[in-house]
Design a protein around this motif. Sequence first.
Motif, PDB file in Angstrom:
ATOM      1  N   ARG A 137       1.557  -1.105  -0.066  1.00  0.00           N
ATOM      2  CA  ARG A 137      -0.023  -0.512   0.214  1.00  0.00           C
ATOM      3  C   ARG A 137       0.738   1.495  -0.200  1.00  0.00           C
ATOM      4  NH1 ARG A 137      -2.527  -0.267   5.932  1.00  0.00           N
ATOM      5  NH2 ARG A 137      -0.663  -0.193   7.241  1.00  0.00           N
ATOM      6  N   ARG A 138       1.969   1.160   0.190  1.00  0.00           N
ATOM      7  CA  ARG A 138       3.330   2.216   0.553  1.00  0.00           C
ATOM      8  C   ARG A 138       3.165   2.567  -1.503  1.00  0.00           C
ATOM      9  NH1 ARG A 138       5.551   3.882   5.582  1.00  0.00           N
ATOM     10  NH2 ARG A 138       5.769   1.877   6.687  1.00  0.00           N
ATOM     11  N   GLN A 139       3.266   1.930  -1.857  1.00  0.00           N
ATOM     12  CA  GLN A 139       3.395   2.509  -3.334  1.00  0.00           C
ATOM     13  C   GLN A 139       2.350   2.680  -3.559  1.00  0.00           C
ATOM     14  OE1 GLN A 139       5.195  -0.815  -5.490  1.00  0.00           O
ATOM     15  NE2 GLN A 139       7.118  -1.924  -3.857  1.00  0.00           N
ATOM     16  N   ILE A 140       0.740   2.144  -3.604  1.00  0.00           N
ATOM     17  CA  ILE A 140      -0.420   3.416  -3.871  1.00  0.00           C
ATOM     18  C   ILE A 140      -0.393   4.289  -3.247  1.00  0.00           C
ATOM     19  CG2 ILE A 140      -2.508   2.547  -4.055  1.00  0.00           C
ATOM     20  CD1 ILE A 140      -2.105  -0.348  -3.904  1.00  0.00           C
ATOM     21  N   GLY A 141       0.722   4.835  -1.931  1.00  0.00           N
ATOM     22  CA  GLY A 141       0.426   5.820  -1.761  1.00  0.00           C
ATOM     23  C   GLY A 141       1.018   7.014  -2.118  1.00  0.00           C
ATOM     24  N   SER A 142       2.272   5.930  -2.751  1.00  0.00           N
ATOM     25  CA  SER A 142       2.847   7.763  -3.309  1.00  0.00           C
ATOM     26  C   SER A 142       3.379   7.189  -4.769  1.00  0.00           C
ATOM     27  CB  SER A 142       4.745   6.313  -3.410  1.00  0.00           C
ATOM     28  OG  SER A 142       5.863   7.441  -4.343  1.00  0.00           O
ATOM     29  N   TYR A 143       2.414   6.131  -5.859  1.00  0.00           N
ATOM     30  CA  TYR A 143       1.924   7.359  -7.155  1.00  0.00           C
ATOM     31  C   TYR A 143       0.608   7.860  -6.474  1.00  0.00           C
ATOM     32  CZ  TYR A 143       0.246   5.990 -11.061  1.00  0.00           C
ATOM     33  OH  TYR A 143      -0.377   6.118 -13.103  1.00  0.00           O
ATOM     34  N   THR A 144      -0.359   8.000  -6.103  1.00  0.00           N
ATOM     35  CA  THR A 144      -1.031   9.046  -5.807  1.00  0.00           C
ATOM     36  C   THR A 144      -0.764  10.328  -6.016  1.00  0.00           C
ATOM     37  OG1 THR A 144      -1.780   8.538  -3.449  1.00  0.00           O
ATOM     38  CG2 THR A 144      -2.985   7.419  -5.099  1.00  0.00           C
ATOM     39  N   GLY A 145      -0.241  10.342  -5.210  1.00  0.00           N
ATOM     40  CA  GLY A 145       0.981  11.643  -4.620  1.00  0.00           C
ATOM     41  C   GLY A 145       0.244  12.456  -3.350  1.00  0.00           C
ATOM     42  N   LEU A 146      -0.565  11.542  -2.511  1.00  0.00           N
ATOM     43  CA  LEU A 146      -1.006  11.811  -1.776  1.00  0.00           C
ATOM     44  C   LEU A 146      -0.481  11.165   0.168  1.00  0.00           C
ATOM     45  CD1 LEU A 146      -4.804  10.660  -2.401  1.00  0.00           C
ATOM     46  CD2 LEU A 146      -3.822  12.728  -2.313  1.00  0.00           C
ATOM     47  N   CYS A 147       0.941  11.672  -0.512  1.00  0.00           N
ATOM     48  CA  CYS A 147       1.806  11.245   1.642  1.00  0.00           C
ATOM     49  C   CYS A 147       1.930  12.705   1.453  1.00  0.00           C
ATOM     50  CB  CYS A 147       2.482  10.028   0.925  1.00  0.00           C
ATOM     51  SG  CYS A 147       2.721   8.756   0.224  1.00  0.00           S
ATOM     52  N   PRO A 148       2.382  12.792   2.971  1.00  0.00           N
ATOM     53  CA  PRO A 148       2.974  13.651   3.588  1.00  0.00           C
ATOM     54  C   PRO A 148       4.558  14.426   3.021  1.00  0.00           C
ATOM     55  CG  PRO A 148       3.203  12.294   5.366  1.00  0.00           C
ATOM     56  CD  PRO A 148       2.089  11.297   3.969  1.00  0.00           C
ATOM     57  N   GLY A 149       4.822  15.043   2.470  1.00  0.00           N
ATOM     58  CA  GLY A 149       6.202  15.750   2.440  1.00  0.00           C
ATOM     59  C   GLY A 149       6.725  15.621   3.905  1.00  0.00           C
ATOM     60  N   GLU A 150       7.716  15.150   3.963  1.00  0.00           N
ATOM     61  CA  GLU A 150       9.493  15.526   5.624  1.00  0.00           C
ATOM     62  C   GLU A 150      10.512  16.582   5.185  1.00  0.00           C
ATOM     63  OE1 GLU A 150      11.146  12.652   8.471  1.00  0.00           O
ATOM     64  OE2 GLU A 150       9.751  11.638   7.212  1.00  0.00           O
ATOM     65  N   HIS A 151      10.625  17.256   6.145  1.00  0.00           N
ATOM     66  CA  HIS A 151      11.574  18.453   6.513  1.00  0.00           C
ATOM     67  C   HIS A 151      12.126  18.054   7.666  1.00  0.00           C
ATOM     68  CE1 HIS A 151      14.316  21.508   4.700  1.00  0.00           C
ATOM     69  NE2 HIS A 151      13.852  21.695   5.726  1.00  0.00           N
ATOM     70  N   SER A 152      12.800  17.295   7.502  1.00  0.00           N
ATOM     71  CA  SER A 152      13.929  17.070   8.535  1.00  0.00           C
ATOM     72  C   SER A 152      15.210  16.904   8.995  1.00  0.00           C
ATOM     73  CB  SER A 152      13.486  15.098   8.934  1.00  0.00           C
ATOM     74  OG  SER A 152      11.337  15.271   9.247  1.00  0.00           O
ATOM     75  N   SER A 153      15.493  17.310   9.984  1.00  0.00           N
ATOM     76  CA  SER A 153      17.836  17.250  10.441  1.00  0.00           C
ATOM     77  C   SER A 153      17.410  17.384  11.440  1.00  0.00           C
ATOM     78  CB  SER A 153      17.486  18.735   9.533  1.00  0.00           C
ATOM     79  OG  SER A 153      19.271  18.382   9.742  1.00  0.00           O
ATOM     80  N   LYS A 169       2.347  15.508  -3.665  1.00  0.00           N
ATOM     81  CA  LYS A 169       1.526  15.560  -5.147  1.00  0.00           C
ATOM     82  C   LYS A 169       3.303  15.277  -6.213  1.00  0.00           C
ATOM     83  CE  LYS A 169      -1.043  19.530  -4.470  1.00  0.00           C
ATOM     84  NZ  LYS A 169      -1.102  21.498  -4.149  1.00  0.00           N
ATOM     85  N   HIS A 170       3.321  14.024  -6.487  1.00  0.00           N
ATOM     86  CA  HIS A 170       4.109  13.472  -6.583  1.00  0.00           C
ATOM     87  C   HIS A 170       3.676  12.047  -7.507  1.00  0.00           C
ATOM     88  CE1 HIS A 170       8.202  12.117  -8.300  1.00  0.00           C
ATOM     89  NE2 HIS A 170       7.962  10.592  -7.791  1.00  0.00           N
ATOM     90  N   GLY A 171       3.176  12.132  -8.664  1.00  0.00           N
ATOM     91  CA  GLY A 171       2.708  11.097  -9.202  1.00  0.00           C
ATOM     92  C   GLY A 171       2.067  11.197 -10.160  1.00  0.00           C
ATOM     93  N   ASN A 172       0.161  10.408 -10.244  1.00  0.00           N
ATOM     94  CA  ASN A 172      -0.562  10.866 -11.023  1.00  0.00           C
ATOM     95  C   ASN A 172      -1.431  11.696 -11.133  1.00  0.00           C
ATOM     96  OD1 ASN A 172      -2.808  10.165 -12.779  1.00  0.00           O
ATOM     97  ND2 ASN A 172      -2.606   8.108 -13.394  1.00  0.00           N
ATOM     98  N   PRO A 173      -1.355  12.975 -12.015  1.00  0.00           N
ATOM     99  CA  PRO A 173      -2.358  13.710 -10.810  1.00  0.00           C
ATOM    100  C   PRO A 173      -3.741  13.436 -10.923  1.00  0.00           C
ATOM    101  CG  PRO A 173      -1.308  14.282 -12.984  1.00  0.00           C
ATOM    102  CD  PRO A 173      -0.799  13.089 -12.695  1.00  0.00           C
ATOM    103  N   ARG A 174      -4.357  12.745 -12.501  1.00  0.00           N
ATOM    104  CA  ARG A 174      -5.812  12.539 -12.257  1.00  0.00           C
ATOM    105  C   ARG A 174      -6.557  11.847 -11.214  1.00  0.00           C
ATOM    106  NH1 ARG A 174      -3.129  13.113 -17.575  1.00  0.00           N
ATOM    107  NH2 ARG A 174      -4.600  14.957 -19.040  1.00  0.00           N
ATOM    108  N   LEU A 175      -5.778  10.528 -10.833  1.00  0.00           N
ATOM    109  CA  LEU A 175      -5.490   9.958 -10.651  1.00  0.00           C
ATOM    110  C   LEU A 175      -5.832  10.655  -8.474  1.00  0.00           C
ATOM    111  CD1 LEU A 175      -6.545   7.264  -8.883  1.00  0.00           C
ATOM    112  CD2 LEU A 175      -3.389   6.435  -9.089  1.00  0.00           C
ATOM    113  N   ARG A 176      -5.305  11.130  -8.613  1.00  0.00           N
ATOM    114  CA  ARG A 176      -5.087  12.070  -7.245  1.00  0.00           C
ATOM    115  C   ARG A 176      -6.348  12.675  -7.082  1.00  0.00           C
ATOM    116  NH1 ARG A 176      -0.105  13.589  -7.927  1.00  0.00           N
ATOM    117  NH2 ARG A 176      -0.812  15.736  -8.574  1.00  0.00           N
ATOM    118  N   ALA A 177      -6.697  13.666  -8.181  1.00  0.00           N
ATOM    119  CA  ALA A 177      -8.056  14.382  -8.218  1.00  0.00           C
ATOM    120  C   ALA A 177      -8.918  13.786  -8.237  1.00  0.00           C
ATOM    121  CB  ALA A 177      -7.932  15.169  -9.473  1.00  0.00           C
TER     122      ALA A 177
END
Length: 329
Positions: A261-277, A288-296
């Motif tokens: 399911r992680r790969q499906i979430g990545s393909y939709t671009g609906l995963c949260p981004g992260e900025h960590s250090s 928003k990385h993935g298929n924009p029509r599927l995400r819409a």
Amino acid sequence: MKNELNSELSSPEGTRGQFNDRPSTIKLGIDVHQAFYVVVLQEGGSNPKPPQRFSKEAFLVWAAKLRAKHPGVQLHAVYEACGFGFGLQRALTARGFNCLVVCPQKLDERQQRVKTDGRDARTLCLKLSRYVEGNKEELAVVRVPREAEEQARALHRQREQLVRTRKQLEAHGRSLLVNHGCEPVNKWWKARAFTTLAVPAWLKELLGHTQPLLLALEAQIRALTVQLQAAAAPDQPRGLGALTSVVLDREVCSWERFANRRQIGSYTGLCPGEHSSGQTRLQTCVTKHGNPRLRAALVELAWRMVRFQPEYRPVVKWRRILAKGALAT
């Protein structure tokens, strides 16, 4: 004295290639344009050759000759996904190439601010070389759909374009009304609303140039909607409409290509981004990385659930959670 092993040869294939004076692999980096291709060739692990420019027909003839000249050599090619489809990939595959289509990316790796077709083709060729050698992080490979899958999803994509055009023409008419001091009317182009428009005759004449187009677009959209809904499987999950189901299935093409399911979430671009250090961990908005029509389609599905099923238990739960913070809706 013991004989020392020569470690300069990277593999048995490379050894055979050196003594036979032929490469073990040939890689092509292709910068694709509508009327021509710019190609950089690399033989084995040598430096890439200077870029060559071909017309579309001449390149396929040259590729066939290259295959005939090196019958036992692995031939690889790569180009970026673009608006010209997957015809080149299928043509090269038919001629014995392992052709990859990859996500577009910034190819100026050294930040030299110099971009040419030859440089792009060379960078693609070098990335392909590292990918073939085992570094799979070099290229983000795109799954090439079968022709039947591509034809199936073209139908709902055409409907999407017609809906977008209808919205633009409708907004143009409302803009005319507002600019000339009239109250905007939703769906002003519908037969009953257009008949009762309280506007000057000259303005109604201007709107009359657009109204037939909108009526024709609406008829085409309705026909395509019925056709798509008829193609939906009979056993749909609860809460999932026939049109949305068809759009999801045809955009994904094949659910079996995902391992989890992680790969499906990545393909939709609906995963949260992260900025960590260091000790700081910050999760940002969706990538928003993935298929924009599927995400819409998925976002619209979620909003319809919130609007039409406000008492649904997950909706109530998340409304309560969001109401505690700044993201309340």
